[in-house]
Write a protein that holds these residues in place. Structure first.
Motif, PDB file in Angstrom:
ATOM      1  N   ASN A  59       0.918  -1.292   0.041  1.00  0.00           N
ATOM      2  CA  ASN A  59      -0.046   0.209  -0.160  1.00  0.00           C
ATOM      3  C   ASN A  59       0.886   1.074  -0.007  1.00  0.00           C
ATOM      4  O   ASN A  59       1.972   1.273   0.658  1.00  0.00           O
ATOM      5  CB  ASN A  59      -0.860  -0.095   1.271  1.00  0.00           C
ATOM      6  N   THR A  60       0.225   2.136  -0.677  1.00  0.00           N
ATOM      7  CA  THR A  60       1.301   3.384  -0.765  1.00  0.00           C
ATOM      8  C   THR A  60       0.216   4.575  -0.837  1.00  0.00           C
ATOM      9  O   THR A  60      -0.940   4.568  -1.077  1.00  0.00           O
ATOM     10  CB  THR A  60       2.060   3.596  -1.991  1.00  0.00           C
ATOM     11  N   PRO A  61       0.569   5.862  -0.585  1.00  0.00           N
ATOM     12  CA  PRO A  61      -0.183   7.130  -0.613  1.00  0.00           C
ATOM     13  C   PRO A  61      -1.009   7.084  -2.205  1.00  0.00           C
ATOM     14  O   PRO A  61      -1.871   7.679  -2.420  1.00  0.00           O
ATOM     15  CB  PRO A  61       0.571   8.261  -0.567  1.00  0.00           C
ATOM     16  N   ALA A  62      -0.295   6.588  -3.062  1.00  0.00           N
ATOM     17  CA  ALA A  62      -0.745   6.436  -4.439  1.00  0.00           C
ATOM     18  C   ALA A  62      -1.567   5.478  -4.798  1.00  0.00           C
ATOM     19  O   ALA A  62      -1.942   5.652  -6.059  1.00  0.00           O
ATOM     20  CB  ALA A  62       0.506   6.847  -5.495  1.00  0.00           C
ATOM     21  N   GLY A  63      -1.662   4.347  -4.144  1.00  0.00           N
ATOM     22  CA  GLY A  63      -2.347   3.270  -4.474  1.00  0.00           C
ATOM     23  C   GLY A  63      -1.634   2.087  -4.226  1.00  0.00           C
ATOM     24  O   GLY A  63      -0.771   2.099  -3.638  1.00  0.00           O
ATOM     25  N   VAL A  64      -1.998   1.055  -4.616  1.00  0.00           N
ATOM     26  CA  VAL A  64      -1.492  -0.316  -4.352  1.00  0.00           C
ATOM     27  C   VAL A  64      -0.494  -0.779  -5.431  1.00  0.00           C
ATOM     28  O   VAL A  64      -0.657  -0.903  -6.630  1.00  0.00           O
ATOM     29  CB  VAL A  64      -2.510  -1.491  -4.256  1.00  0.00           C
ATOM     30  N   LEU A  65       0.772  -1.086  -5.116  1.00  0.00           N
ATOM     31  CA  LEU A  65       1.631  -1.548  -5.926  1.00  0.00           C
ATOM     32  C   LEU A  65       2.053  -3.121  -5.587  1.00  0.00           C
ATOM     33  O   LEU A  65       2.215  -3.765  -4.657  1.00  0.00           O
ATOM     34  CB  LEU A  65       3.169  -0.856  -5.447  1.00  0.00           C
ATOM     35  N   ARG A  66       1.766  -3.630  -6.986  1.00  0.00           N
ATOM     36  CA  ARG A  66       1.653  -5.171  -6.990  1.00  0.00           C
ATOM     37  C   ARG A  66       3.044  -5.672  -7.603  1.00  0.00           C
ATOM     38  O   ARG A  66       3.422  -5.307  -8.771  1.00  0.00           O
ATOM     39  CB  ARG A  66       0.596  -5.818  -7.679  1.00  0.00           C
TER      40      ARG A  66
END
Length: 96
Positions: A59-66
């Protein structure tokens, strides 16, 4: 008199320019560095959502990084940084 900055991006951009800082640092946006297909370094995360040897969701402030691959492992993790090792086959932003 200077032009008024109405949006937050413009304001952050102005502050970054004033102090000669990168806009991503001022805005707290995630910063990612991929070293070949063997290691990924990510700054400004807000936690892990899922973790396996084939997929890690961060999870990041810009969305989910997969992060997808094989033999994925957490090499290091702090409150704001994470380093993933293994064979990285793909990295994508997941829309939620």
């Amino acid at each position: 008199m200077g032009k008024k900055q109405n949006d937050q991006g413009g304001l952050l951009g102005g502050v970054a320019e004033l102090f000669d800082l990168p806009v991503d640092v001022v805005a707290g946006l995630p910063r990612m560095e991929l070293l070949g297909s063997r290691q990924l370094y990510l700054e400004h995360h807000t936690g892990l959502l899922s973790y396996s040897e084939e997929q890690i969701d961060v999870n990041t402030p810009a969305g989910v990084l997969r992060i997808r691959g094989a033999r994925l492992t957490l090499l290091a993790m702090t409150a704001g940084e994470v380093r993933v090792g293994g064979r990285i086959d793909g990295v994508e932003w997941v829309r939620t």
